[in-house]
Structures are given as structure tokens and as C-alpha cells.
Enzyme design. Structure first.
Site, PDB file in Angstrom:
ATOM      1  N   GLU A 362       0.823  -1.209   0.000  1.00  0.00           N
ATOM      2  CA  GLU A 362       0.000   0.000   0.000  1.00  0.00           C
ATOM      3  C   GLU A 362       0.856   1.258   0.000  1.00  0.00           C
ATOM      4  O   GLU A 362       0.711   2.157   0.820  1.00  0.00           O
ATOM      5  CB  GLU A 362      -1.009  -0.060   1.147  1.00  0.00           C
ATOM      6  CG  GLU A 362      -1.958  -1.241   0.969  1.00  0.00           C
ATOM      7  CD  GLU A 362      -2.880  -1.518   2.145  1.00  0.00           C
ATOM      8  OE1 GLU A 362      -2.730  -0.863   3.192  1.00  0.00           O
ATOM      9  OE2 GLU A 362      -3.746  -2.409   2.018  1.00  0.00           O
ATOM     10  N   GLU A 467      -6.478  -9.412  -3.944  1.00  0.00           N
ATOM     11  CA  GLU A 467      -7.230  -9.547  -2.693  1.00  0.00           C
ATOM     12  C   GLU A 467      -8.722  -9.330  -2.948  1.00  0.00           C
ATOM     13  O   GLU A 467      -9.362  -8.509  -2.303  1.00  0.00           O
ATOM     14  CB  GLU A 467      -6.721  -8.544  -1.647  1.00  0.00           C
ATOM     15  CG  GLU A 467      -5.241  -8.659  -1.321  1.00  0.00           C
ATOM     16  CD  GLU A 467      -4.799  -7.688  -0.232  1.00  0.00           C
ATOM     17  OE1 GLU A 467      -5.677  -7.076   0.418  1.00  0.00           O
ATOM     18  OE2 GLU A 467      -3.579  -7.537  -0.037  1.00  0.00           O
TER      19      GLU A 467
END
Length: 590
Positions: A362, A467
Site C-alpha cells: 500500500e 485480494e
């Protein structure tokens, strides 16, 4: 057909008949540049339902909000026309825009369009701003007054950038709407090559299916020859898929080590896996200098037992709130030492055992390491991981790049810029990099997803949805199927991992099974798609020339050839993928 001037046409085209009408061509865009260009290229779909999208007829069909002056300019280099506005940042608008203060928004020219319900709209435009850099959103004002964000990019002065996106009009969206571009920054927004192309749900889904067949299947010519070298006519062949070629997987948790039913359920379905938390820094070194890899070691061993490939998740996480308590207060030198120890420990331990690394998780939304160590912290970490593990693909794993066009931090253009920073750092040119797209959805904007994937595919790097989940709700199964089919059908996506790890006390967002490992509706959908994506011809017979053409899903196969002249079946193994041989010869022994 795409009408980009002076660019190679590499789009995927299809023609089909649905309900007696010719279906529109839904294109994956392989020509739109992620670079900032001196002049924009022409509009997709010849502007679709947009009138005068290339502004060759001045501002015909376009309007301006009050207090905004607009006009058309011509490029001195190419003679191309485009729309410009002046004073857009001072417009006083009531009820428009997505920011907290609509009156402060900058706006482009806008056009009224007639919208149809139950329709996907593909949107594209070339944008530029008068000065500096600005975050610009594409907006569709629906007939019911709803402002829908259809895409967003960071735009520069001095050159043009392409925005690709879109939106879905539901039944209640039928009627007159508007399309425009806006920014929270005080800039004048310049616009060119605007296109808004409608597609019925049937057209869109049919294209996704046809694209999946093109990207995930190949026709293989198999020639069977006898011991004398002559073609063996009318030989019977049975075809067994040993392993599907497209990686489709799920997240696993440590509970799998102690629950045989969980182990059986997981390993009978998936070919690739990600450990949910067990490989993360806070799981392997909760207390400083007390490393414990027993759980991820055991999970990796279990995956290897079943031939399941594992993604390394993750080396570091850039989120401040995800740092271990003893890491947060460290000074620069202490942090560097701890990070070096962690990086060398985890990467060296699993080198050659994982296929990917999520290196600095991230990177776009968080900046713990950049704040502590400087703006080059992430490129340096990628370099060090690559020096230890030369074979694993190093991913930048990020959320909201596909999910939320409203999030200014995760846009495809910001992702591209960050990846270029990592790749352009001295010494990083040879790194094996990958695009990781987390794909956590509530209500998916499928046209935007396709536009974002098109943009990211221009990086020419391995691209995975890493994900995937959809929040619980009445449309969870429907939305999950849309997302998975869109990813599977896009030629740039090389694998899909779901974020549906089972926990006895409940899953993160989406459970595929109950606690007895009986499929829930989303689990039944997953099984349906796995079976569908493995479908292939299981038996065939060679013709008079000993030849048979097989249309096969990509994967590893075992062919068993039987013929009256043979005492037992002859076995031949082969791999079918986009790069493999299109002709296989089976030479039988006496």
C-alpha cells in the site's frame, strides 16, 4: 474500429449477433498512452453518443456553467482543436461537484446526454490543465441528480493525459444527464477527444466471455504417427487437464494446519495462495529479536505438498498503524538496522519458495517508511529485495485503484507514476516488477474497472488482482461474479487471488464457506467459475491424416492415445498456453 490517428491498432474486436441486432465492438485499449503527450489522439468509438467530441465544430453541443468563459483553440503543431475554459475555478454552482465546497470547484465545458437505464457506459477523454498539476475527475450527472464519478487522473500543464473510465446507468438513471470534468484545484481544464459509448449488459457480458476465450484458450493441432512414422488415422484420444494454467487462488490462515476439512476444501480448489497475516513482520517478530517462522513455514510446506504456489505477503507495510509497537518510536539508524534484519531474514528464508513478493504494501495510501527515511525509501527496498530474490516478481500491492474512482490517492495514473519512480531508481532497471490490485469492492463500477485495467496494462508488467472480495449484501454473489469475470476476461490480468480467508470467528469481509466447510452462495459461485474455466473437450478422434484440432483452456495436459494396433494407451503430456507450440506430434512406438 478505433480511430486513433497514427497509432497501431492492437485492440480486440469482435462481432456477434444478439437478439437479431449487430452488437457494438467493446474494445480493450492497447493504444492509449500512459505518457503525457504533446497532442491528444482521436476519440474512441468516434465519440459514441457525445456530439462534437473532437471540437472540430467549435463548441457545438457543449455548454458552460455561468461565470465560465470557454472557447476552442488549435494546436500549432498538429492543427488539432480542443476546448479551453477561463475562470472555471471561480464558478458559483449549486448542487454540482463532489467536493465539500462545490463553489470552489473548477469545471470544464459540459454536454447534455440522453441516458438509458441498464446500460454500461465506457468513457474516455484527453485532459490538460492551464498550470501546474491537478487532480481531475470525470463526472456524469444522472437524470435523478446523482453525481457519479466515472474516472479520475492527475493532469499536467504542457501536455495531454488520457482518462479512461465509465459508469453503469441503472433503471432509475434513464433520462437526460450531463457529462463534465471538475477539479478541487483552481485551474482551467482543457478537454479533447471525449467519448461516451453505451453498451447493453448483454453486449458487455458477451464480450467479456469472448475475450476470456481468446486470452485463456488456444487451438492445438495434434498429429499422431505410428511406429512406421505414418499418420495414424482414427486413433481415439482421451484428454485430461492436470493443472489449469490461469492462477486462481485464495487467502489461507493458520487454522488450515489443524483442521483437515479446511485443508481438503482449500487444496481441492486453488492453485495459488496468499497467507493472510502469518508472513507479515508483526507475525514473525512481535517482540524485537524474537523471530518465529514456525507457522508460515508449516503453511508453506502444506501448500507445497499440494503443488499450490504461494505469494509472499508482505516484506513491509507502509501503514503507520500496522507497524509493531517497538518499531514506531525508532530513530532513523535504529529503523534502518531493524528493517535490514527483517528484509534479509524473510526474503532469504523464502527465496525460491514464493512466486511473488508484496514489497512495500500500500505504497500509495501510506508513507511510514518515506516519512522516516526519505522519498526514495520504497525504491531502495525493492532494490534490496531483488538483490536477494532474483526470480520472484516484486509487486506494488495497492487498494482503490480498481475499486474507487473517488479516491484521489489510488488512481491508475498515481499508480503508474509510483511504479515509474520505483523502476527508474538507479539500479532498478532490471527488477521483475508486478502490478498488484487488491480489488476490495462494495458496488463495483465495471466500466471503470476495465478502463483502469487498460491504463495499467500499458506498464507492460504482470498484473494480478490480489485480494478480491465484495462486501456482504443482497447483490454480493452478482457483484463478485462481475468482478471475477471482468478480471478473467481482461488479457492483461495474469492471476486472481481472493481475500476470503476462513476464520472460525468470522471472515474479514467475505466467507466462502460456513464453519462446516459447506459452500455459502459466494463459494458456490467460485466453484461454478472454477469448473467453467476448466471446461475442455475430453475425447477426440484423429482424422484420416492422423490429425485432430483441440480447442483447450490453457494448462498442463495428459493425452492418452488408443488404437487397435496398440497393446496399451500411449501417454503424451503437453502444456498449452499463449506461447506454447500450436502443433504437437505424438510418435508411437511399436
Amino acid at each position: 474500429m478505433r480511430d486513433f490517428i497514427g497509432k497501431p491498432v492492437l485492440c480486440l474486436l469482435w462481432i456477434s449477433l444478439l437478439q437479431g441486432c449487430m452488437v457494438q465492438s467493446v474494445e480493450y485499449d492497447h493504444t492509449a498512452s500512459i505518457e503525457c503527450l504533446s497532442d491528444p489522439m482521436g476519440p474512441l468509438y468516434k465519440s459514441g453518443i457525445i456530439q462534437n467530441g473532437d471540437f472540430n465544430n467549435g463548441l457545438m453541443g457543449w455548454s458552460t456553467y455561468r461565470n465560465i468563459k470557454a472557447g476552442v483553440r488549435r494546436s500549432s503543431q498538429s492543427g488539432n482543436n480542443f476546448a479551453v475554459v477561463h475562470g472555471a475555478g471561480s464558478s458559483q454552482l449549486s448542487g454540482t461537484g463532489t467536493g465539500t465546497n462545490a463553489a470552489a470547484l473548477s469545471h470544464s465545458v459540459y454536454q447534455k446526454v440522453q441516458m438509458q437505464g441498464d446500460t454500461h457506459y465506457s468513457l474516455s477523454a484527453w485532459l490538460r490543465v492551464s498550470a501546474g498539476t491537478a487532480h481531475v475527475r470525470a463526472m456524469v450527472k444522472a437524470p435523478n441528480g446523482e453525481n457519479i464519478t466515472a474516472g479520475a487522473i492527475d493532469v499536467q500543464s504542457g501536455c495531454w493525459t488520457m482518462l479512461k473510465g465509465g459508469m453503469t446507468a441503472h433503471a432509475y438513471h434513464s433520462g437526460p444527464g450531463e457529462i463534465f470534468f471538475e477539479s478541487d484545484d483552481h485551474v482551467d481544464i482543457w478537454v479533447d477527444s471525449v467519448s461516451l459509448q453505451p453498451f447493453s449488459f448483454e453486449e458487455w457480458d458477451a464480450h467479456a466471455l469472448q475475450s476470456a476465450n481468446k486470452a485463456r484458450r488456444s487451438t492445438v493441432k495434434v498429429v499422431v504417427r505410428g511406429a512406421d512414422g505414418k499418420p495414424m488415422a482414427h486413433a481415439n484420444m482421451s484428454i485430461e487437464l492436470l493443472r489449469a494454467g490461469f492462477p486462481f487462488g485464495n487467502t489461507m490462515t493458520k487454522e488450515i494446519l489443524n483442521i483437515p476439512a479446511y485443508e481438503k476444501w482449500f487444496t481441492s480448489r486453488f492453485t495459488v495462495a496468499t497467507m493472510e497475516n502469518e508472513m507479515k513482520w508483526y507475525s514473525t517478530e512481535w517482540n524485537q529479536n524474537q523471530e518465529d517462522y514456525r507457522i508460515p513455514d508449516a503453511m508453506l510446506k502444506l501448500a507445497q505438498k499440494y503443488g499450490i504456489k504461494v505469494r509472499g505477503h508482505n516484506v513491509f507495510w507502509d501503514d503507520q498503524n500496522s507497524q509493531i509497537r517497538w518499531v514506531r518510536p525508532m530513530n532513523v539508524n535504529q529503523l534502518k538496522a531493524a528493517m535490514q534484519k527483517r528484509l534479509k531474514s524473510v526474503v532469504s528464508r523464502y527465496v525460491g519458495k514464493v512466486i511473488h513478493w508484496d514489497v512495500v504494501n500500500e505504497n500509495l495510501h501510506f508513507n511510514f517508511f518515506e516519512t522516516k527515511l526519505g522519498p526514495n525509501a520504497s525504491p531502495q527496498i525493492y532494490q534490496q529485495v531483488g538483490q536477494i530474490d532474483h526470480n520472484a516478481v516484486l509487486f506494488m500491492n495497492e487498494f482503490n485503484t480498481l475499486e474507487q474512482p473517488m479516491d484521489p490517492n489510488g488512481t491508475p495514473t498515481k499508480y503508474v507514476a509510483k511504479m515509474k519512480l520505483i523502476r527508474g531508481y538507479p539500479g532498478n532497471g532490471g527488477l521483475k516488477l508486478g502490478v498488484g490490485l487488491e480489488s476490495h469492492f462494495s458496488t463495483p463500477n465495471i466500466p471503470y474497472v476495465r478502463g483502469a485495467l487498460d491504463t495499467l496494462a500499458q506498464l507492460k508488467l504482470p498484473m494480478w488482482m490480489t485480494e478480491v472480495d465484495v462486501v456482504k449484501g443482497p447483490n454480493q454473489v452478482k457483484y463478485l461474479e462481475q468482478v471475477l469475470r471482468e478480471g478473467y476476461g481482461h488479457p492483461g490480468v495474469q492471476g486472481i487471488i481472493m481475500w476470503a480467508a476462513w476464520h472460525a470467528n468470522g471472515c474479514y469481509v467475505m466467507c466462502l464457506t460456513d464453519n462446516s466447510f459447506k459452500n455459502l452462495p459466494v463459494g458456490a459461485l467460485v466453484d461454478k467459475l472454477i469448473a467453467e474455466w476448466k471446461t475442455h473437450k475430453t475425447a477426440a478422434t484423429t482424422d484420416a491424416n492422423g490429425v485432430v484440432d483441440l480447442d483447450l483452456v490453457h494448462g498442463d495436459y495428459s493425452l492418452a492415445v488408443n488404437h487397435p494396433s496398440l497393446q496399451s494407451a500411449a501417454i503424451h503430456t503437453m502444456t498449452v498456453d499463449a506461447e506454447s507450440l500450436s502443433e504437437h506430434t505424438i510418435s508411437l512406438k511399436a
